[in-house]
Write an enzyme that holds these catalytic residues in place. Structure first.
Site, short mmCIF file in Angstrom:
data_model
loop_
_atom_site.label_atom_id
_atom_site.label_comp_id
_atom_site.label_asym_id
_atom_site.label_seq_id
_atom_site.Cartn_x
_atom_site.Cartn_y
_atom_site.Cartn_z
N THR A 148 -20.20 -9.31 0.77
CA THR A 148 -20.29 -7.88 1.08
C THR A 148 -19.40 -7.46 2.26
OG1 THR A 148 -22.60 -8.16 0.52
CG2 THR A 148 -21.99 -6.06 1.48
N GLU A 440 -28.47 -9.18 -4.02
CA GLU A 440 -28.25 -9.88 -5.29
C GLU A 440 -28.19 -8.89 -6.46
OE1 GLU A 440 -28.62 -13.58 -5.97
OE2 GLU A 440 -28.14 -13.81 -3.85
#
Lengths: 709, 709
Positions: A148, A440
């Site tokens: 990320t 996730e």
């Protein structure tokens, strides 16, 4: 001990008399086998005796203190990690996740994210190299997972960190080009990690090849000093899971050897040739494990929350329904309280069985993937399996984590005001669990992925392709779309409930596919059409997932052996309960599909209320069969012995010792409460300003008059 | 500044071009008047400039530190409290509640709970006495509200603390008879309060007279030492609002003068005569204010959460719907993201207007109550008004706080992973707000009270009594029950939507009343029958409350003057949106009532999706019109200028300074990561135990042989 406490304990004990089933046999059913149950009990005992997992005193710790605690626990866990089989260790982690979600995450980013990324993305030589560097023994090595970025989460292909090949030195240059490209949320980055699996845009000879994974050393393992070009900061306070040190990372022209790019799927040669994988999809296998863990956690954490709320509801009494009664009524005897908790009890059992099935699906998929060889004739079949596991796990992860988060909050509120106390355990549980809905794979996006797969399957089916088990209703579409609930008997049978969910699912899958076609016919691109029909796609995924869960539950129940221990019968009731409740929850959809009539809907609601009352009768033995120790539950309200009030009081006194002197009376309260009354000065008297003004004006007038003269 | 930040700010600015309405005029509509808006702006400015309300650095404070901060703020607020009109001060507190919920509570227990209890329960002489003791100047005086006990919350009549009259000394003896009777959750008790309004069972000459209120001194205001017989403990860590020092109190035979019992309604004379109030209901007026505050807070906090989530959604970009696009797509342009946030935007506006109406209802009710004199012919009418305000406010408090809590969580999740960061502000907002669903009447119980009132009204109506405005549909029951949606045009009109909600409400109120009758006919007591039909009672209350909110919103919109400033038109759209969305949310009920057909339901869903897209167009100007300053929003994501990423990064760096050395490498990580590899000793070689065993056995055999010989 006063009567309140005695009554509480007696009440809970009484709930255990003449249980509707053999509690141990029920427990074995929830856990899959005697062995799995025995192993879980062993792990709970080991945790409870492990001083580093002591869990009675963490409520007032700061984030920094919590993180230190977490590292201390790591010593214990490494012992098991390095000596236990991977399956056993995974089962151990599943228990730890219920006892201590923050710790689970801190270890999970190394084991679940970093190591998995290497395992699935490295060539065998690369894997051996990182093993030799201490990856799995956690010696001079701790991994974190750098996917990320500040400005990119869901859109992995849009990540902006670059990895540019320098052919002169045979190195990659890892670089963060702007603030938005800062690696963000990286668990373990702030203080723990030596290495990071960095997702970055591969650039070779000026050409971009998309996102690949690179192992980038961050710190010198000897001193933990940051390596040149690496900037790391602490990301600070979060909603929950403060035991893990999330951080941000910026790379400024950091050089790594070419061999540090994971090259199982894509390869870059010494002279700058790039080979792309023939099948991009095969790289997605790594995503499945996280979803499976989260599905499993949903069932388990739901059971933890319910253990607290249901045991408390059995013990708590409020109001007398009849003034002649000796005691007030147990909350659990109120129909509305049953309505709040009992469906969630059935749901947590349903999630448990579905999770067992998903774990099996994942194992089968991974086995098929691992067995695949170049030119394998099974390729097509394996890709189908992967696709199906993908779509199913996406929907399950999304809807089950949402449902569980909401269940925790319902359990918390069902404890009344006490649910707001941290010591009761549900508030921290909510805060810890909430992140499951986002990481996730953001739940909304996963749900839409699942809906997209349903539309594709519908289209394939229209073109004559036979669908697998999970979507078999598409193979007999006309039949299921025209099905109607024939009778109340049908509503009471598991097959009947399944029929209803099937018809509703098929109806909304069809509707979604038709809406998609409508947008395509208007000239939109595929992506635009999918976006435009996202609401109905979402609805289709939600009802398909409910159907899937119901089917797993039903299948698991029906394959249980016939026995007089009451287990199968009770689970059949719970299965009916879960299914009918889902029909009630999604009543507008089932009504719309035409399967259910308005009058039948009234019956569904009444029957759900009845099933709440039936389940209430065996709620405490059912909770007992979940087999979580008092240590793991860690809530005075969820205690096995029911001594709720005394233990709650003791817990609060241990954590807030009464002997502490007043912390700030002299310093802060006294100056406030004994502040002097402000003297109201009579300014007119003190200054006489108004008179002075009059005088000044009079003088001026006089002067004016004088000057006029 | 890199392009990410520039683009973010430009994007938000662009959203403000050509707004569909005059933003200032819209703002005036939300706030009720120019004056109210101006006052709010003034308060926000004063808060921002007040150093004690500095709010950039509290994230890592412990509970104890937060409490100190809260006391420090008290100095400032007392200035306003003692100089401002009560209406202005209440308006000030409403703003403070949005900026700083924890502080609001700490002051609220003294002002809202303690002082209100005295104001409503004291005789005028008693009121003057407590005034002279410093109650309202907060000098040597700080009150707390001692209602809840460990074992009793909702059942106030079941509280166990006793107040026994000692006629010899003309005193009451206040006593906690057992652990369950410990006063619990008492805000301000742990460290702040000098006096407590204790709810206790009045006992005179051995007879119990139910729960009354007694002012019990707790601490010496000079030293804050606890008075004899008073045990107080800290209740410790909570889900949120840690700025307030909740505590528990146990009384051991504490004596207070008889005159410390509040005697406006019940009286106890010197010689032990007890007079009960002729109308118990009149004492309930005090409960209304809390509910009104919470309804108001629901609208305001919803707007705060949406300011954060919607501004971020405008700025955040993710994925390109078309690879040719220059930038990725704004989240706000995704239909599914609009579906997540836009209905909540309409809802927060609806709650705002409903709250204005509830405040008016409360004022009218209080005025009527205050004007009431003994033997007043208006008594009946006033009681009706009180009853109606009660039932309405109960339903509003329950369903609006639930809806807002859930809206905050949706907003939080809509910020993706960043929503889990404390600095974004939504996680703490959730934790602070959550208690609204429980205190001042548990939501489930309030919802059921509202449902109970609906059943009673239905029965009265059947018996020919005409119902007031809120329940006027009962006056034409047959008509509304048989009503059907005539056309899509009807669905698009506010009147049509109101018709649909009315039919659904009437249908479920009737169903609830019939189910109640059914149970009564089976021979149950009233209480039992009400309990048994609680699920349907709850459903009836939920749809009635939605109808009530829709009507307030519609009424407020329709009475706005016609103008070309776009305000009325936009609010009409939002009103249609809120109403249709409610019909969609409660579709199963509206379908069941027969008002809506299945085909029309499809249309409702599609229209809601369209209205999401329409609202999206003016979402940012609408957010602007909520008029919360950056200081009050206190989130980098909710900033007016859209500089989301840079400010988020800065905020995290300010709170987690990068120069801090590694906090525990040497102490904790080094011993872990550099732990020695355990030496595997070859025990066979070192000890040779197996050989020794062989030798021992051989010797034994030999000895045996010898002995046989």
């Amino acid at each position: 001990m006063s009567w309140t406490e005695t009554l509480a304990m007696e009440t809970l004990q009484k709930e255990r008399e003449n249980p509707a089933f053999d509690v141990h046999a029920m427990s074995v059913a929830h856990h899959g086998s005697e062995e799995a149950l025995a192993f879980k009990k062993r792990v709970m005992l080991e945790l409870e005796r492990d001083p580093t997992f002591f869990n009675d005193d963490f409520y007032d710790l700061t984030k920094d203190e919590l993180r230190e605690r977490t590292i201390i626990k790591m010593h214990s866990i490494l012992n098991w990690f390095t000596t236990e089989s991977l399956d056993d260790f995974q089962a151990r982690l599943a228990v730890i996740s219920v006892a201590d979600p923050g710790f689970w995450t801190r270890f999970g980013v190394h084991l679940g994210l970093f190591s998995n990324a290497v395992r699935s993305g490295a060539t065998s030589g690369q894997f051996a190299y990182w093993m030799s560097k201490g990856m799995l023994s956690v010696r001079n090595f701790y991994g974190c997972f750098g996917m990320t970025e500040l400005a990119h989460g869901s859109n992995v292909a849009g990540l902006e960190t670059t990895a540019t090949l320098d052919e002169n030195t045979d190195e990659f240059v890892i670089h963060t080009p702007n603030l938005g490209a800062t690696k963000w949320w990286i668990g373990g980055a702030a203080h723990s990690a030596t290495h990071c699996a960095v997702f970055a845009q591969l650039i070779v000879k000026g050409k971009r090849y998309g996102t690949k994974t690179f192992i980038v050393p961050l710190r010198d393992p000897e001193t933990y000093r940051l390596l040149p070009g690496v900037t790391i900061g602490d990301i600070g306070k979060k909603m929950g899971r403060d035991g893990i040190d999330n951080g941000y990372i910026q790379f400024s022209y950091v050089r790594i050897p070419r061999a540090y790019m994971l090259m199982r799927y894509s390869q870059v040669t010494r002279d700058g040739q790039v080979f792309e994988p023939p099948l991009q999809q095969l790289t997605y296998g790594a995503l499945l494990q996280g979803r499976t863990l989260m599905m499993n956690d949903s069932g388990n954490i739901g059971k933890k929350a319910l253990t607290i709320a249901v045991r408390y509801a059995a013990v708590r009494r409020q109001f007398k329904s009849d003034p002649k009664n000796q005691y007030e009524t147990q909350l659990l005897d109120y129909p509305i309280h049953q309505r709040r908790l009992m469906p969630l009890l059935a749901q947590s059992v349903a999630f448990g069985f579905t999770s067992q099935e998903l774990i099996r699906m994942l194992a089968a998929t991974n086995q098929a993937l691992d067995a695949l060889e170049p030119g394998d004739p099974k390729l097509e079949q394996t890709l189908e399996l992967l696709k199906s596991t993908h779509a199913t796990s996406a929907g399950l992860k999304a809807f089950c984590t949402w449902a569980t988060l909401s269940a925790i909050e319902t359990c918390r509120q069902a404890c009344g005001g006490h649910g707001y106390s941290s010591y009761v355990g549900l508030a921290p549980l909510y805060n810890d669990f909430a992140v499951h809905c986002t990481w996730e794979g953001d739940n909304t996006i996963l749900a839409l992925q699942s809906g997209r797969a349903l539309i594709s399957a519908y289209q394939e089916s229209k073109n004559g392709k036979t669908q697998g088990e999970a979507l078999d209703y598409l193979n007999r579409l006309d039949e299921v779309l025209n099905a109607k609930c024939a009778s109340l008997d049908e509503l009471h049978s598991l097959q009947g409930i399944e029929n209803g969910l099937i018809t509703a699912t098929a109806y909304f899958v069809k509707l979604a596919a038709e809406e998609y076609d409508e947008y395509m016919n208007k000239g939109m691109t595929r992506e635009q059409a999918f976006e435009q029909c996202s609401q109905i796609r979402f609805v289709a995924a939600s009802v398909h997932t409910a159907l899937f869960i119901f089917r797993q539950f039903r299948h698991a129940v029906e394959k249980l052996p016939e026995s007089d221990n009451g287990v199968k019968k009770t689970l059949q009731t719970l299965c009916e309960f879960y299914g009918l409740w889902q029909i009630e929850e999604k009543a507008a959809l089932v009504l719309r599909s035409g399967w259910l009539s308005s009058e039948q809907f009234d019956h569904v609601s009444r029957r759900v209320t009845e099933l709440c009352a039936e389940t209430r009768k065996f709620a405490i033995p059912l909770i007992d069969s979940f087999e979580y120790s008092d240590f793991v539950i860690n809530s005075p309200f969820g205690r096995y012995d029911g001594n709720v009030y005394q233990e709650y009081f003791n817990m609060i006194r241990r954590n807030n010792p009464p002997l502490k002197p007043h912390p700030y009376f002299e310093r802060l309260i006294k100056p406030l409460i004994q502040r002097p009354v402000p003297e109201v000065e009579d300014l007119d008297e003190a200054i006489g300003l108004d008179e002075e003004i009059d005088e000044i004006q009079a003088e001026r007038r006089e002067a004016e008059q004088q000057s006029k003269k």
